[in-house]
Motif scaffolding. Structure first.
Motif, PDB file in Angstrom:
ATOM      1  N   ILE A 148      27.712-115.970 -16.808  1.00 19.85           N
ATOM      2  CA  ILE A 148      28.589-114.659 -16.389  1.00 19.85           C
ATOM      3  C   ILE A 148      29.566-114.561 -17.471  1.00 19.85           C
ATOM      4  CG2 ILE A 148      28.292-115.224 -13.654  1.00 19.85           C
ATOM      5  CD1 ILE A 148      31.120-116.422 -13.777  1.00 19.85           C
ATOM      6  N   GLU A 149      30.141-113.259 -17.179  1.00 18.13           N
ATOM      7  CA  GLU A 149      31.406-112.886 -18.198  1.00 18.13           C
ATOM      8  C   GLU A 149      32.209-113.879 -18.195  1.00 18.13           C
ATOM      9  OE1 GLU A 149      30.917-110.533 -20.285  1.00 18.13           O
ATOM     10  OE2 GLU A 149      28.804-109.681 -19.469  1.00 18.13           O
ATOM     11  N   SER A 150      32.864-113.825 -19.335  1.00 17.18           N
ATOM     12  CA  SER A 150      34.107-114.780 -19.509  1.00 17.18           C
ATOM     13  C   SER A 150      35.344-114.550 -18.603  1.00 17.18           C
ATOM     14  CB  SER A 150      34.654-114.922 -20.918  1.00 17.18           C
ATOM     15  OG  SER A 150      35.002-113.633 -21.219  1.00 17.18           O
ATOM     16  N   ASP A 151      35.477-113.437 -18.194  1.00 19.53           N
ATOM     17  CA  ASP A 151      36.456-113.215 -17.384  1.00 19.53           C
ATOM     18  C   ASP A 151      36.044-112.953 -15.723  1.00 19.53           C
ATOM     19  OD1 ASP A 151      35.109-110.847 -17.814  1.00 19.53           O
ATOM     20  OD2 ASP A 151      36.705-109.261 -18.163  1.00 19.53           O
ATOM     21  N   SER A 152      34.907-113.450 -15.530  1.00 20.94           N
ATOM     22  CA  SER A 152      34.550-113.359 -14.170  1.00 20.94           C
ATOM     23  C   SER A 152      34.184-114.802 -13.679  1.00 20.94           C
ATOM     24  CB  SER A 152      33.104-112.709 -13.994  1.00 20.94           C
ATOM     25  OG  SER A 152      32.448-112.847 -12.590  1.00 20.94           O
ATOM     26  N   SER A 153      34.686-114.948 -12.466  1.00 22.10           N
ATOM     27  CA  SER A 153      34.590-116.416 -11.683  1.00 22.10           C
ATOM     28  C   SER A 153      34.079-116.278 -10.353  1.00 22.10           C
ATOM     29  CB  SER A 153      36.295-116.569 -11.321  1.00 22.10           C
ATOM     30  OG  SER A 153      37.029-116.449 -12.681  1.00 22.10           O
ATOM     31  N   PHE A 154      33.705-117.530 -10.262  1.00 21.19           N
ATOM     32  CA  PHE A 154      32.847-117.984  -8.917  1.00 21.19           C
ATOM     33  C   PHE A 154      34.070-118.830  -8.013  1.00 21.19           C
ATOM     34  CE2 PHE A 154      28.815-118.079 -11.244  1.00 21.19           C
ATOM     35  CZ  PHE A 154      28.405-117.065 -10.649  1.00 21.19           C
ATOM     36  N   PHE A 155      33.740-118.548  -6.752  1.00 20.56           N
ATOM     37  CA  PHE A 155      34.568-119.197  -5.803  1.00 20.56           C
ATOM     38  C   PHE A 155      33.711-119.785  -4.615  1.00 20.56           C
ATOM     39  CE2 PHE A 155      37.125-115.790  -7.851  1.00 20.56           C
ATOM     40  CZ  PHE A 155      38.432-116.448  -8.100  1.00 20.56           C
TER      41      PHE A 155
END
Length: 605
Positions: free
Chosen positions: A209-216
């Protein structure tokens, strides 16, 4: 203050072009922004769906293992009777291990424990996690044990906890389920399944994923952020779960906005595990980066609209402003005296109708001016002819007075009367310069003319004057109006008859506002052609007494002075009579001197 319509049109056109360009750019931006936003959300939703499918496949395998442990009959001797003999335990362990080994997802299981509610238990555990503590006692003493045991579904509300059977911090997700009697709902024991965080981390790590996107990962009311291959518990949820929206591809997908920056969006998909969800963030920067690539398209569209507006302005200038300038130029030429037609302003449109109207108007004005010039020329010609017709009245007046006295001495009574009448005529011409006189003066002038003619024709002509109202004698009439008509009646009506003749003059009111004077003779009469010639061909009806002052001149003078409604008209019957009618406005003469008037009567020769 003069306001230019051309400038207004130009201003409105340019403003319209700019506004439309900005409006199109704004609409394009809004459409692209929402399209890009929805596209990113769809893409993220599909990505999260793949992750949840992968995790669900693992948890489904684990759930099948748990259900096998809950209902398998081979565990009954151990659960019912507490058979803890070596052979029984070994047989049970082998069977449980066989089932455990058949599950593909055992790499995420840290420990599997099957126990009754005493100190008897069987566990399958990796060697590094084995322990010698009293496992049932430790597990049943956990505060979440009883709640999880009584739950109808997997109760994971405790979230990840440190493994109570190990020293140190080793987070696990405990799954505690009851083991039931095969023939009723009696709970004979329980099982413990400790899941490692890698069951989530491995699935999350497999997607770039993009570096500024996150998983939770959400487990019950606890939210964990996936960072560097591990799950970190968050103290505060970064999105507003209560304001989630359901939209896009799947009915159970929720979209939430950030409670921190207000721009980041969070796409959440549920797992098969009760109360578990996977969430991925969509930073607003992603939309901005993708929008920059589309910005050139938006700018191109905006510029295209603006240039189209400018082209429309130029076209409007060609279609509207130029014709208006041509029409204004034509109007200025007309005002300067150029009344010639300009075919160049007669376009095939509404402006052409205006141009044709201007040409028609200028033509009408030119005709009017030409007519007025012609009238003035005719008036000047008439005045010139009047001057030509005049003789030296003062010399003749003095000479006639001498003849009168000589005739009186010699007892020639007719000569004094005739010379007196001629003397009055000449005196009136010499001393009176008025153009308009009262009817009574015109009748007096006519009476002197008749006196001369009665001696010429030896008394064969009589003239009778009748005035309907005395006040009509004060009405206005142009000088030398009646004399040419009476002369025409004598020379062309009575004389050709070769017999005695009579002339009747009647003054009366006709229609309201009109006064008429009828001159009727009982001469040879006229046909329609002759009557028409009297009013048009001056050479055939000129006066002998006043040279070149004929019937047609009298008619034109009256019309020039009073209008086309007034003038002469004739009624005649060949061999019987002719009546000439003079129509005048009912108007009192303002410059009439006080003097005796002729009362009318019958004149015999």
């Amino acid at each position: 203050m003069h306001k230019s319509i051309k400038k207004k049109i130009l201003f409105i056109s340019v403003s319209f072009s700019l506004v439309m360009g900005l409006l199109v750019a704004g609409i394009s931006y809004s459409m692209f922004y929402h399209y890009n936003k929805n596209n990113l959300t769809h893409s993220t939703e599909l990505n999260v769906q793949h992750i949840t499918d992968a995790i669900n496949a693992e948890t489904d395998n684990l759930e099948s293992l748990v259900r096998w442990c809950q209902i398998n009959a081979r565990l009954l001797p151990y659960q019912l009777y507490g058979d803890n003999s070596g052979n029984s335990r070994r047989t049970l362990y082998d069977r449980l291990n066989d089932q455990y080994s058949s599950v593909d997802s055992t790499s995420y299981i840290q420990r599997l424990v099957v126990s009754n509610f005493s100190d008897y238990y069987i566990q399958i555990v990796q060697a590094s996690y084995s322990t010698t503590v009293d496992v049932p006692a430790v597990i049943m003493n956990q505060d979440y044990f009883q709640t999880a045991l009584e739950s109808r579904e997997w109760d994971l509300s405790m979230g990840f906890v440190d493994d109570p059977l190990m020293r140190g911090s080793k987070p696990v997700l405990p799954v505690i389920r009851p083991i039931y009697h095969p023939y009723n709902s009696t709970v004979l024991g329980w099982l413990l399944l400790e899941l490692q965080p890698s069951i989530f981390c491995d699935a999350l790590e497999s997607y770039a994923i993009e570096s500024d996107s996150s998983f939770f990962v959400t487990i019950a009311d606890k939210v964990y952020a996936y960072e560097n291959g591990s799950l970190q518990l968050l103290e505060e949820v970064p999105w507003d779960a209560s304001a989630a929206q359901r939209e896009l591809l799947y009915a159970d997908t929720t979209i939430s906005d950030s409670t921190i920056d207000g721009h980041t969006r969070y796409v959440t998909r549920p797992l098969n595990l009760n109360g578990c969800y996977i969430t991925q963030s969509i930073p607003s920067g992603n939309s901005i980066v993708q929008f920059s690539s589309f910005l050139y398209v938006i700018l191109f569209i905006a510029l295209l609209v603006i240039f189209a507006g400018l082209a429309y302005t130029l076209y409007l200038n060609h279609m509207v402003n130029r014709p208006i300038e041509r029409i204004l130029s034509r109007i200025k030429k007309v005002s300067a005296g150029d009344f010639s037609a300009d075919p160049g302003i007669e376009w095939d449109n509404e402006f052409g109708d205006i141009g044709r109207g201007i040409n028609e108007l200028s033509g009408s004005v030119k005709n009017l001016i030409d007519t007025r010039i012609e009238i003035e020329n005719e008036k000047r010609e008439y005045e010139y002819r009047m001057l030509q017709s005049q003789i030296n009245p003062h010399f003749l007046y003095n000479t006639l007075n001498s003849i009168k006295w000589m005739a009186s001495i010699q007892n020639a009574t007719g000569i004094p009367e005739m010379t007196t009448a001629l003397s009055r005529l000449l005196k009136s011409i010499a001393k009176d310069s008025r153009q308009r006189v009262p009817v009574r003066e015109e009748l007096a002038f006519l009476d002197d003319y008749y006196t001369i003619q009665k001696y010429r024709y030896g008394g064969s002509i009589t003239m009778e004057v009748s005035v309907e109202e005395e006040s009509l004698k004060q009405n206005e009439i142009l000088r030398f109006t009646l004399q040419p008509i009476v002369e025409n009646a004598i020379f062309h009506g009575i004389e050709p008859k070769g017999a005695a003749g009579q002339i009747t003059i009647r003054v009366y009111r006709n229609a309201p506002g009109d006064v008429c004077i009828d001159i009727t003779d009982n001469g040879v009469g006229m046909d329609e052609t002759t009557i028409a010639g009297l009013l048009t061909d001056e050479k055939k009806n000129t006066s002998n007494f006043f040279k070149d002052i004929g019937i047609s001149n009298v008619h034109k003078r009256l019309q020039y002075e009073y209008g086309e409604h007034y003038g002469l008209s004739f009624i005649s019957e060949v061999g019987t009579f002719t009546t000439a009618t003079v129509t005048l406005p009912d108007k009192i003469c303002e410059n009439a001197p006080e003097q005796p008037t002729m009362t009318g009567g019958k004149k015999d020769v």
